[in-house]
Design a protein around this motif. Structure first.
Motif, mmCIF file in Angstrom:
data_model
loop_
_atom_site.group_PDB
_atom_site.id
_atom_site.type_symbol
_atom_site.label_atom_id
_atom_site.label_comp_id
_atom_site.label_asym_id
_atom_site.label_seq_id
_atom_site.Cartn_x
_atom_site.Cartn_y
_atom_site.Cartn_z
ATOM 1 N N ALA A 44 1.065 -13.414 4.871
ATOM 2 C CA ALA A 44 0.872 -13.644 3.436
ATOM 3 C C ALA A 44 -0.294 -12.818 2.898
ATOM 4 O O ALA A 44 -0.195 -12.211 1.826
ATOM 5 N N ALA A 45 -1.396 -12.761 3.640
ATOM 6 C CA ALA A 45 -2.556 -11.982 3.198
ATOM 7 C C ALA A 45 -2.226 -10.488 3.173
ATOM 8 O O ALA A 45 -2.589 -9.775 2.226
ATOM 9 N N PHE A 46 -1.539 -10.010 4.205
ATOM 10 C CA PHE A 46 -1.179 -8.595 4.238
ATOM 11 C C PHE A 46 -0.225 -8.249 3.096
ATOM 12 O O PHE A 46 -0.384 -7.220 2.434
ATOM 13 N N SER A 47 0.755 -9.108 2.833
ATOM 14 C CA SER A 47 1.704 -8.856 1.744
ATOM 15 C C SER A 47 0.998 -8.841 0.395
ATOM 16 O O SER A 47 1.279 -7.992 -0.459
ATOM 17 N N ALA A 48 0.067 -9.771 0.192
ATOM 18 C CA ALA A 48 -0.667 -9.823 -1.073
ATOM 19 C C ALA A 48 -1.565 -8.596 -1.235
ATOM 20 O O ALA A 48 -1.647 -8.020 -2.328
ATOM 21 N N ALA A 49 -2.229 -8.183 -0.161
ATOM 22 C CA ALA A 49 -3.103 -7.004 -0.248
ATOM 23 C C ALA A 49 -2.282 -5.748 -0.533
ATOM 24 O O ALA A 49 -2.687 -4.895 -1.339
ATOM 25 N N LEU A 50 -1.129 -5.626 0.077
ATOM 26 C CA LEU A 50 -0.262 -4.474 -0.167
ATOM 27 C C LEU A 50 0.285 -4.491 -1.600
ATOM 28 O O LEU A 50 0.333 -3.451 -2.268
ATOM 29 N N ALA A 51 0.657 -5.677 -2.075
ATOM 30 C CA ALA A 51 1.146 -5.785 -3.455
ATOM 31 C C ALA A 51 0.039 -5.458 -4.446
ATOM 32 O O ALA A 51 0.283 -4.815 -5.474
ATOM 33 N N TRP A 52 -1.174 -5.893 -4.161
ATOM 34 C CA TRP A 52 -2.302 -5.609 -5.060
ATOM 35 C C TRP A 52 -2.597 -4.112 -5.062
ATOM 36 O O TRP A 52 -2.889 -3.523 -6.082
ATOM 37 N N ARG A 53 -2.497 -3.491 -3.895
ATOM 38 C CA ARG A 53 -2.722 -2.047 -3.796
ATOM 39 C C ARG A 53 -1.675 -1.269 -4.594
ATOM 40 O O ARG A 53 -1.969 -0.247 -5.207
ATOM 41 N N ASN A 54 -0.439 -1.792 -4.605
ATOM 42 C CA ASN A 54 0.640 -1.113 -5.314
ATOM 43 C C ASN A 54 0.704 -1.478 -6.800
ATOM 44 O O ASN A 54 1.636 -1.080 -7.485
ATOM 45 N N GLY A 55 -0.275 -2.222 -7.280
ATOM 46 C CA GLY A 55 -0.382 -2.490 -8.709
ATOM 47 C C GLY A 55 0.343 -3.724 -9.198
ATOM 48 O O GLY A 55 0.539 -3.878 -10.405
ATOM 49 N N ARG A 56 0.744 -4.604 -8.345
ATOM 50 C CA ARG A 56 1.406 -5.829 -8.790
ATOM 51 C C ARG A 56 0.377 -6.715 -9.481
ATOM 52 O O ARG A 56 -0.756 -6.845 -9.025
ATOM 53 N N ARG A 57 0.800 -7.371 -10.561
ATOM 54 C CA ARG A 57 -0.138 -8.158 -11.367
ATOM 55 C C ARG A 57 -0.631 -9.415 -10.648
ATOM 56 O O ARG A 57 -1.793 -9.752 -10.737
ATOM 57 N N ASP A 58 0.252 -10.155 -9.994
ATOM 58 C CA ASP A 58 -0.145 -11.410 -9.353
ATOM 59 C C ASP A 58 0.250 -11.409 -7.880
ATOM 60 O O ASP A 58 1.289 -11.945 -7.502
ATOM 61 N N PRO A 59 -0.583 -10.825 -7.026
ATOM 62 C CA PRO A 59 -0.234 -10.776 -5.606
ATOM 63 C C PRO A 59 -0.271 -12.147 -4.934
ATOM 64 O O PRO A 59 0.383 -12.355 -3.913
ATOM 65 N N CYS A 60 -1.001 -13.112 -5.522
ATOM 66 C CA CYS A 60 -1.071 -14.447 -4.903
ATOM 67 C C CYS A 60 0.270 -15.171 -4.978
ATOM 68 O O CYS A 60 0.587 -15.981 -4.107
ATOM 69 N N SER A 61 1.072 -14.889 -6.004
ATOM 70 C CA SER A 61 2.400 -15.518 -6.058
ATOM 71 C C SER A 61 3.280 -14.979 -4.929
ATOM 72 O O SER A 61 4.073 -15.720 -4.341
ATOM 73 N N LEU A 62 3.134 -13.701 -4.610
ATOM 74 C CA LEU A 62 3.865 -13.142 -3.473
ATOM 75 C C LEU A 62 3.384 -13.764 -2.166
ATOM 76 O O LEU A 62 4.188 -14.084 -1.284
ATOM 77 N N ALA A 63 2.074 -13.959 -2.057
ATOM 78 C CA ALA A 63 1.530 -14.593 -0.848
ATOM 79 C C ALA A 63 2.089 -16.005 -0.690
ATOM 80 O O ALA A 63 2.428 -16.427 0.418
ATOM 81 N N GLY A 64 2.198 -16.737 -1.783
ATOM 82 C CA GLY A 64 2.766 -18.082 -1.728
ATOM 83 C C GLY A 64 4.221 -18.064 -1.303
ATOM 84 O O GLY A 64 4.662 -18.909 -0.513
ATOM 85 N N ALA A 65 4.987 -17.099 -1.804
ATOM 86 C CA ALA A 65 6.398 -16.988 -1.429
ATOM 87 C C ALA A 65 6.545 -16.627 0.053
ATOM 88 O O ALA A 65 7.423 -17.159 0.745
ATOM 89 N N VAL A 66 5.687 -15.741 0.541
ATOM 90 C CA VAL A 66 5.737 -15.361 1.960
ATOM 91 C C VAL A 66 5.361 -16.557 2.837
ATOM 92 O O VAL A 66 5.987 -16.800 3.872
ATOM 93 N N ALA A 67 4.355 -17.317 2.421
ATOM 94 C CA ALA A 67 3.960 -18.508 3.181
ATOM 95 C C ALA A 67 5.100 -19.522 3.206
ATOM 96 O O ALA A 67 5.403 -20.093 4.259
ATOM 97 N N GLU A 68 5.736 -19.748 2.075
ATOM 98 C CA GLU A 68 6.864 -20.688 2.018
ATOM 99 C C GLU A 68 8.012 -20.209 2.902
ATOM 100 O O GLU A 68 8.700 -21.018 3.532
ATOM 101 N N GLY A 69 8.232 -18.916 2.938
ATOM 102 C CA GLY A 69 9.278 -18.364 3.796
ATOM 103 C C GLY A 69 9.002 -18.560 5.273
ATOM 104 O O GLY A 69 9.914 -18.477 6.094
#
Length: 138
Positions: free
Chosen positions: A67-92
């Protein structure tokens, strides 16, 4: 000197007591055997529970890392809310995100904490944290 017959009369109550005690001792081996089996079963149950907690903690750490790696990568690629992606990855990964913090400017570090249900008495859940982000250039 005591005659043999007198000695036998003196030892007769002791003999009777020994026989009575020997008869009352029957079945005590079974009780001890059952107690040993119960102790062994309890130890096996405790060790099994401890192993399950260790496995679930490792799974929670893996979910937090991903989840942390996915959020950091999303933030690097300019995604507005990487924490929502981290939450989705954690739920998965069967975990629930507890917190997500972003530090620094664009492309900074992301710290994620997740919790995972264990299902063992006395330990209801485990918590793991992970941090990801770009490495500093020297």
């Amino acid at each position: 000197m005591i005659a043999r017959s007198q000695l036998q009369r003196l030892l007769l109550p002791i003999r009777r007591l020994c026989i009575r005690l020997h008869r009352s001792d029957k079945g005590s081996g079974t009780v001890v055997g059952v107690a040993l089996v119960m102790v062994a079963a309890t130890l096996v149950s405790v060790m099994s529970g401890a192993g399950h907690v260790a496995v679930r903690h490792a799974q929670a750490r893996s979910a937090a890392d991903l989840a942390a790696f996915s959020a950091a990568l999303a933030w690097r690629n300019g995604r507005r809310d990487p924490c929502s992606l981290a939450g989705a990855v954690a739920e998965g990964n069967n975990a629930s995100m507890v917190s997500c913090h972003m530090e620094g400017e664009h492309m900074g570090d992301v710290e994620v904490s997740v919790t995972m249900h264990v299902g063992v008495p006395l330990v209801s859940k485990v918590v793991a944290s992970a941090r990801a982000g770009p490495s500093a250039c020297d």
